[in-house]
Design a protein around this motif. Structure first.
Motif: not given
Length: 131
Positions: A15-22, A25-30
């Motif tokens: 499932r790609m949806t949880p992977l895209i969410d993570v 979130i990492l992109l926004v954090f950095f």
């Protein structure tokens, strides 16, 4: 009695949806935690207030110029010549200042040469603010 062989299990679809969410979130954090200052404008928060040497005299003040030479006692010297004079004079601790147009490379090279000669360099800022 007849043995029943188990059917080969079908692989679970990824499932790609949880992977895209993570990843999002990492992109926004950095993006929120990184500072985008050019390296040439890096200011070190290591100012040394008016310190004195062990004998009570103020520390010698060196100014790194934009061409890599260093100003000391109204003379402008190459870093190697200055370090040799400081060692000859028995100086083991100095304040190092810069001009606004001095490159970070010249400053770090000066600190490295002082450190190699066992001379402790402190950075003396002109302004009391950091970015």
């Amino acid at each position: 009695m007849q043995l029943v062989e188990p059917r080969p299990s079908r692989p679970m679809p990824i499932r790609m949806t949880p992977l895209i969410d993570v990843v999002f979130i990492l992109l926004v954090f950095f993006m929120l935690t990184s500072r985008l200052l050019p390296v040439g404008h890096l200011e070190l928060a290591n100012a040394t207030p008016d310190r004195q040497a062990a004998d009570g005299q103020p520390l010698p003040e060196l100014t790194v110029l934009n061409d890599g030479r260093i100003r000391w006692q109204d003379r402008t010297l190459a870093p190697e010549a200055l370090v040799a004079e400081l060692v000859r004079a028995g100086i083991t601790e100095v304040n190092v200042g810069t001009r606004p147009d001095t490159g970070l490379g010249h400053f770090t090279q000066t600190l490295g040469q002082l450190d190699a000669a066992a001379i402790q360099g402190h950075w003396k800022r002109d302004s009391g603010t950091t970015p």
